[in-house]
Motif scaffolding. Structure first.
Motif, mmCIF file in Angstrom:
data_model
loop_
_atom_site.group_PDB
_atom_site.id
_atom_site.type_symbol
_atom_site.label_atom_id
_atom_site.label_comp_id
_atom_site.label_asym_id
_atom_site.label_seq_id
_atom_site.Cartn_x
_atom_site.Cartn_y
_atom_site.Cartn_z
ATOM 1 N N ILE A 1 44.863 55.678 88.675
ATOM 2 C CA ILE A 1 45.546 56.887 88.210
ATOM 3 C C ILE A 1 45.884 57.773 89.405
ATOM 4 C CG2 ILE A 1 45.353 58.941 86.744
ATOM 5 C CD1 ILE A 1 43.277 57.391 85.098
ATOM 6 N N SER A 2 47.115 58.214 89.466
ATOM 7 C CA SER A 2 47.538 59.153 90.508
ATOM 8 C C SER A 2 48.532 60.134 89.911
ATOM 9 C CB SER A 2 48.164 58.405 91.695
ATOM 10 O OG SER A 2 49.281 57.657 91.277
ATOM 11 N N MET A 3 48.631 61.312 90.527
ATOM 12 C CA MET A 3 49.528 62.333 90.022
ATOM 13 C C MET A 3 50.971 62.009 90.401
ATOM 14 S SD MET A 3 47.603 64.488 88.430
ATOM 15 C CE MET A 3 46.499 63.127 88.031
ATOM 16 N N ALA A 4 51.880 62.123 89.426
ATOM 17 C CA ALA A 4 53.301 61.932 89.709
ATOM 18 C C ALA A 4 53.933 63.209 90.245
ATOM 19 C CB ALA A 4 54.025 61.489 88.435
ATOM 20 N N SER A 5 53.334 64.345 89.927
ATOM 21 C CA SER A 5 53.781 65.638 90.441
ATOM 22 C C SER A 5 52.585 66.572 90.433
ATOM 23 C CB SER A 5 54.921 66.220 89.590
ATOM 24 O OG SER A 5 54.496 66.415 88.252
ATOM 25 N N SER A 6 52.726 67.683 91.096
ATOM 26 C CA SER A 6 51.620 68.632 91.153
ATOM 27 C C SER A 6 51.349 69.209 89.765
ATOM 28 C CB SER A 6 51.956 69.771 92.119
ATOM 29 O OG SER A 6 50.946 70.752 92.101
ATOM 30 N N PRO A 7 50.090 69.219 89.322
ATOM 31 C CA PRO A 7 49.779 69.860 88.035
ATOM 32 C C PRO A 7 50.183 71.322 88.044
ATOM 33 C CG PRO A 7 47.920 68.548 88.815
ATOM 34 C CD PRO A 7 48.908 68.626 89.946
ATOM 35 N N VAL A 8 50.472 71.828 86.861
ATOM 36 C CA VAL A 8 50.903 73.225 86.714
ATOM 37 C C VAL A 8 49.952 73.929 85.761
ATOM 38 C CG1 VAL A 8 52.754 74.772 85.973
ATOM 39 C CG2 VAL A 8 53.317 72.625 87.144
ATOM 40 N N MET A 9 49.465 75.103 86.205
ATOM 41 C CA MET A 9 48.561 75.884 85.370
ATOM 42 C C MET A 9 49.268 77.106 84.832
ATOM 43 S SD MET A 9 44.912 75.674 87.378
ATOM 44 C CE MET A 9 44.126 76.469 85.975
ATOM 45 N N ARG A 10 48.900 77.509 83.620
ATOM 46 C CA ARG A 10 49.417 78.713 82.994
ATOM 47 C C ARG A 10 48.239 79.515 82.437
ATOM 48 N NH1 ARG A 10 52.998 77.886 85.718
ATOM 49 N NH2 ARG A 10 55.116 77.192 85.212
#
Length: 489
Positions: free
Chosen positions: A341-350
């Motif tokens: 598993i790897s990130m496809a884009s940077s996670p986004v927090m709200r």
């Protein structure tokens, strides 16, 4: 056992521990010192000032008197030392437009000194002399200091623009020799001692303020957390003075140690609140602080997780997928698998007033362990929506996270096309029994909030609002510590 990067769960709370970060001139982190915090800071500074001022050597003096037809008298005071100060509780701190004023009243002090007396006559060659010691009680002393705090090239500059001292009463008591006889002569030095106290104490306070200024400007503007991220501890703009508080704005974004983080836009000015509670310190972080940390670790390639063990190990064997993806089992019967598993884009927090949400876009590659080979057979895009809360207890911050929703899409496959609806149930089980417990096991252990040595956070609690998270805390200080010797973190 799964092989994973331990920083992944930490990212949800890592930003809470920074004082600043990254590039640009916008503020994303604000620290507010309230009225109780200012009173605390005032008491700490006064206590440190007392320690730095005692003992304090004052200049000596000598006086000569001529007696017509008889001769002359020489009197001197020396070794004048202020060795004790008692400030008491009569002190206040006031805020102006661009400075703060600290006034301490009703101060008492104790001074020791040596005195000497000699009489010589023009008619007799013999000199008569005497000497002894004296104790001086200083009463009704008041000291006021105006301190200006400015932003100087991203650091805080502290300057004592005004400092004054006044003494109301001096009581001089002589010991030794025929001290009762010379009391009147020694009282002639009262004005000198008063003037010396009123001059030397402000000079030493200004000198101590200069040392504190050097300490503030010597604080590092960039601190490497590891080989991935660094913090640019840069202050933005001058402090903002309110009626009963001071706000310090800091850039607040995490930066990559190998590449600059893109400039995120500062949200409109956010109101700082602790839900009606009165606290010494408010530390506010907008969501860009968290997102900059996530982006820095993503760009460094740190968001990678290889899973080879799960509670139901049959999920990691092709036999467990026989009726879900038959071709997988036909091509690789009874072979073990790992999930890469790897990130496809940077996670986004709200951040909202109710919770902290995150959107995670990951690629999950299914690797089959076929003999001595590791064969990637399919890649599934997984977009996860999760939310959680942050809480505090003592000097630790804790977090919990829950799965809200997820979606799947097939990016590529070597075992033919298969509908995502066939594996949705299996992925849901994996997210709920592996991913969420893994995150919560780390977040639930708590993270100690780092503070300057000698200070302790007390009664920390967390308040969330739209695009903003605020840590509210009181502070205690160990008086045994010397302010000038405090390490950074």
């Amino acid at each position: 056992m799964a092989h994973h990067h331990h920083l992944l769960p930490s990212l949800l709370l890592l930003s809470l521990f920074a004082s600043a970060a990254a590039t640009g001139d916008e503020a994303h982190l604000s620290a507010v010192i309230g009225d109780t915090g200012l009173a605390f800071a005032k008491d700490v500074l006064i206590g440190e000032a007392v320690r730095s001022l005692t003992p304090l050597r004052l200049p000596g003096a000598e006086k000569a008197f001529r007696l017509p037809f008889l001769g002359g008298i020489r009197a001197a005071v020396s070794n004048i030392t202020l060795f004790h100060l008692d400030v008491g509780d009569d002190s206040v701190v006031r805020l102006g437009d661009s400075a703060l004023v600290v006034v301490a009243s009703g101060i008492t002090a104790n001074i020791s000194m040596a005195w000497s007396y000699s009489y010589y006559s023009w008619y007799f060659p013999v000199e008569i002399s005497d000497s002894g010691t004296a104790s001086i009680l200083v009463q009704g002393m008041e000291v006021g200091t105006t301190m200006e705090i400015k932003n100087y090239n991203g650091s805080l500059a502290l300057n004592a623009t005004q400092c004054g001292c006044s003494v109301k009463d001096l009581v001089i008591s002589l010991d030794g020799g025929a001290s009762w006889f010379y009391q009147g002569f020694i009282n002639a030095f009262e004005d000198h001692i008063r003037a010396a106290v009123e001059k030397v104490i402000p000079e030493n306070i200004i000198e101590s303020t200069s040392k504190l200024d050097s300490l503030l400007q010597g604080l590092p503007r960039s601190v490497s957390l590891d080989n991935v991220t660094s913090l640019n501890m840069t202050f933005v703009n001058d402090p903002q003075y309110g009626n009963s508080s001071i706000e310090f704005d800091i850039n607040g974004l995490f930066a990559s140690a190998v590449a600059k983080t893109s400039n995120l836009q500062k949200h409109p000015q956010l109101s700082l609140s602790c839900g009606g509670a009165s606290n010494m310190l408010l530390l506010s972080l907008d969501e860009d602080v968290f997102n900059s940390a996530l982006e820095a670790y993503f760009k460094a390639g740190s968001m990678h997780w290889v899973v080879d063990k799960v509670p139901d190990q049959s999920l990691l064997n092709t036999a467990g997928w026989k009726f879900i993806i038959p071709r997988l089992y036909w091509n690789y019967p009874n072979d073990d698998m790992v999930l890469n598993i790897s990130m496809a884009s940077s996670p986004v927090m709200r951040i909202t007033s109710d919770k902290i949400g995150a959107t995670i876009n990951a690629d999950m590659i299914i690797d089959v362990l076929h003999g001595t080979e590791t064969v990637p057979v399919a890649c599934i895009s997984v977009v996860v929506s999760a939310s959680g809360v942050v809480e505090a207890s003592s000097n630790k911050v804790y977090g919990t996270v829950d799965l809200d929703n997820f979606s799947l899409s097939l990016k590529w496959s070597k075992i033919g096309n298969f509908h995502m609806s066939l594996i949705q149930g299996v992925i849901r089980v994996f997210l709920n029994t592996v991913c969420m417990p893994y995150l919560n096991s780390h977040l639930g252990n708590g993270y100690i909030l780092p503070v300057v040595h000698g200070f302790t956070l007390k009664d920390v609690h967390v308040v969330t609002d739209t695009e903003q998270l605020t840590l509210c805390s009181d502070i205690t200080f160990a008086n045994a510590s010397r302010l000038a010797a405090l390490p950074v973190l």
